[in-house]
Design a protein around this motif. Structure first.
Motif, PDB file in Angstrom:
ATOM      1  N   GLN A 134     111.233 111.347   1.304  1.00 48.09           N
ATOM      2  CA  GLN A 134     112.047 110.766   2.376  1.00 48.09           C
ATOM      3  C   GLN A 134     111.225 109.835   3.265  1.00 48.09           C
ATOM      4  OE1 GLN A 134     113.557 114.248   4.304  1.00 48.09           O
ATOM      5  NE2 GLN A 134     115.227 114.563   2.829  1.00 48.09           N
ATOM      6  N   ALA A 137     110.162 106.496   0.800  1.00 53.29           N
ATOM      7  CA  ALA A 137     111.206 105.569   0.317  1.00 53.29           C
ATOM      8  C   ALA A 137     111.437 104.378   1.239  1.00 53.29           C
ATOM      9  CB  ALA A 137     112.503 106.339   0.083  1.00 53.29           C
ATOM     10  N   PRO A 138     111.630 104.529   2.555  1.00 55.93           N
ATOM     11  CA  PRO A 138     111.857 103.349   3.405  1.00 55.93           C
ATOM     12  C   PRO A 138     110.679 102.382   3.408  1.00 55.93           C
ATOM     13  CG  PRO A 138     112.502 105.368   4.545  1.00 55.93           C
ATOM     14  CD  PRO A 138     111.736 105.790   3.325  1.00 55.93           C
ATOM     15  N   SER A 189     116.692 102.527   3.941  1.00 57.02           N
ATOM     16  CA  SER A 189     116.780 103.782   4.698  1.00 57.02           C
ATOM     17  C   SER A 189     117.475 104.828   3.830  1.00 57.02           C
ATOM     18  CB  SER A 189     117.545 103.582   6.005  1.00 57.02           C
ATOM     19  OG  SER A 189     118.867 103.163   5.743  1.00 57.02           O
ATOM     20  N   VAL A 190     117.015 106.075   3.942  1.00 60.31           N
ATOM     21  CA  VAL A 190     117.651 107.186   3.226  1.00 60.31           C
ATOM     22  C   VAL A 190     118.930 107.541   3.955  1.00 60.31           C
ATOM     23  CG1 VAL A 190     117.378 109.552   2.396  1.00 60.31           C
ATOM     24  CG2 VAL A 190     115.408 108.008   2.451  1.00 60.31           C
ATOM     25  N   PRO A 199     118.954 114.214   5.556  1.00 63.77           N
ATOM     26  CA  PRO A 199     119.144 113.049   4.683  1.00 63.77           C
ATOM     27  C   PRO A 199     119.573 113.468   3.277  1.00 63.77           C
ATOM     28  CG  PRO A 199     117.122 112.842   5.942  1.00 63.77           C
ATOM     29  CD  PRO A 199     117.605 114.245   6.143  1.00 63.77           C
ATOM     30  N   ALA A 201     118.985 113.894   0.027  1.00 59.24           N
ATOM     31  CA  ALA A 201     117.886 114.015  -0.933  1.00 59.24           C
ATOM     32  C   ALA A 201     117.936 115.398  -1.554  1.00 59.24           C
ATOM     33  CB  ALA A 201     116.544 113.782  -0.256  1.00 59.24           C
ATOM     34  N   LEU A 215     117.252 110.485  -4.314  1.00 61.64           N
ATOM     35  CA  LEU A 215     117.597 110.050  -2.954  1.00 61.64           C
ATOM     36  C   LEU A 215     118.716 109.002  -3.008  1.00 61.64           C
ATOM     37  CD1 LEU A 215     114.053 109.711  -3.050  1.00 61.64           C
ATOM     38  CD2 LEU A 215     114.627 110.391  -0.730  1.00 61.64           C
ATOM     39  N   VAL A 217     119.751 105.787  -1.129  1.00 63.24           N
ATOM     40  CA  VAL A 217     119.070 104.810  -0.268  1.00 63.24           C
ATOM     41  C   VAL A 217     119.979 103.594  -0.049  1.00 63.24           C
ATOM     42  CG1 VAL A 217     117.054 103.321  -0.007  1.00 63.24           C
ATOM     43  CG2 VAL A 217     116.826 105.569  -1.114  1.00 63.24           C
ATOM     44  N   ASN A 218     120.116 103.192   1.204  1.00 59.15           N
ATOM     45  CA  ASN A 218     120.807 101.941   1.549  1.00 59.15           C
ATOM     46  C   ASN A 218     119.771 100.855   1.777  1.00 59.15           C
ATOM     47  OD1 ASN A 218     123.279 103.177   1.421  1.00 59.15           O
ATOM     48  ND2 ASN A 218     123.460 103.479   3.644  1.00 59.15           N
ATOM     49  N   GLN A 219     119.998  99.672   1.170  1.00 60.07           N
ATOM     50  CA  GLN A 219     119.126  98.518   1.376  1.00 60.07           C
ATOM     51  C   GLN A 219     119.949  97.359   1.954  1.00 60.07           C
ATOM     52  OE1 GLN A 219     117.355  98.242  -2.686  1.00 60.07           O
ATOM     53  NE2 GLN A 219     115.380  98.266  -1.620  1.00 60.07           N
ATOM     54  N   ARG A 235     120.974 104.648  -5.743  1.00 62.77           N
ATOM     55  CA  ARG A 235     120.441 105.985  -6.042  1.00 62.77           C
ATOM     56  C   ARG A 235     119.059 105.772  -6.644  1.00 62.77           C
ATOM     57  NH1 ARG A 235     124.009 109.442  -9.796  1.00 62.77           N
ATOM     58  NH2 ARG A 235     124.002 107.468 -10.946  1.00 62.77           N
TER      59      ARG A 235
END
Length: 255
Positions: A134, A137-138, A189-190, A199, A201, A215, A217-219, A235
């Motif tokens: 977590q 990832a960001p 961001s997770v 979050p 995950a 996880l 994840v939004n980008q 994902r």
């Protein structure tokens, strides 16, 4: 002239007869044991067989008596000695059986102890790997064309092994030049629930030294290639490996 009174044997007075009987009995009692020839004692038995001489036993008769007295204990000792091998064998078998039980018990205890320790390590690995994923990832999935060197260096701090080398090559040859050309900015961001829960995950697989974490994840991407901003819902599967510096990312796959 008066005739003298002649008394026969049957005319003895009762008192005299009683005294005579008592005297005879005393004489018989005193004569039952009398000294014999050679200083030995002779036993007189009235109205019985011939007098029996009481002599001290000689050595031969005493040895026979001693031997007869020891027959019982000697036989018993031999029987006990004959039983000793069987008892020793039973004792050896019992000791061997107990030794096998002890070995099996120690083995089972060792297996249970190892499984318990591995279970505790696995639980700790799960929590640590998820937390590390977590956090990584960001950083790994974000960059800004205005600070590429700083962003890529920060991302490599979360990577390990061959993936770190692959990431360095990809960012220097593909991502970096493209971000500079189109002024790209990506912020990852997770996903977290709206109510502020944990979050999104989860652990796919885990061992004390390796874990696979999934996880959501939004980008959010902005660049000269798009109008406004674009949101990608991804994902991401991250493989986490335990290192001396903590849990690191050893692989990233977009699903």
């Amino acid at each position: 002239m008066a005739n003298p009174t002649i008394r026969g044997r049957g005319s003895t007075s009762p008192g005299r007869r009683a005294m005579s009987a008592a005297a005879r009995a005393a004489a018989k009692r005193s004569d039952r044991v009398r000294p014999g020839p050679g200083g030995s004692a002779v036993l007189d038995t009235p109205h019985g067989p011939a007098p029996r001489r009481l002599e001290a036993p000689d050595d031969a008769s005493q040895a026979r008596r001693d031997e007869n007295q020891h027959v019982g204990p000697v036989v018993l000792a031999e029987e006990v000695a004959a039983l000793l091998p069987d008892r020793r064998r039973r004792r050896v078998r019992l000791c061997a059986f107990l030794a096998v039980l002890l070995v099996l018990g120690l083995t089972a205890l060792g297996v249970l102890g190892r499984e318990y320790a591995e279970g505790r390590h696995t639980d700790a690995a799960r929590a640590q790997a998820v937390a590390a994923a977590q956090k990584a990832a960001p950083v790994v999935l974000s960059y800004d064309h205005r600070s590429l060197a700083k962003d890529f260096a920060a991302a490599r701090g979360h990577l390990t092994g061959a993936f770190e080398e692959e990431y360095a090559r990809t960012t220097s040859k593909v991502v970096g030049p493209t971000a500079k050309k189109y002024r790209g900015v990506v912020k990852a961001s997770v996903v977290a629930p709206p109510n502020g829960g944990a979050p999104a995950a989860s652990v796919v697989s885990v061992s004390p030294d390796r874990a696979v974490v999934l996880l959501f994840v939004n980008q959010v991407t902005t660049s000269t290639q798009v109008t406004g901003s674009r949101v990608d819902l991804n994902r991401v599967r991250m493989t986490m490996t335990r290192t001396s510096g903590g849990w690191k990312v050893s692989a990233v796959d977009a699903l």
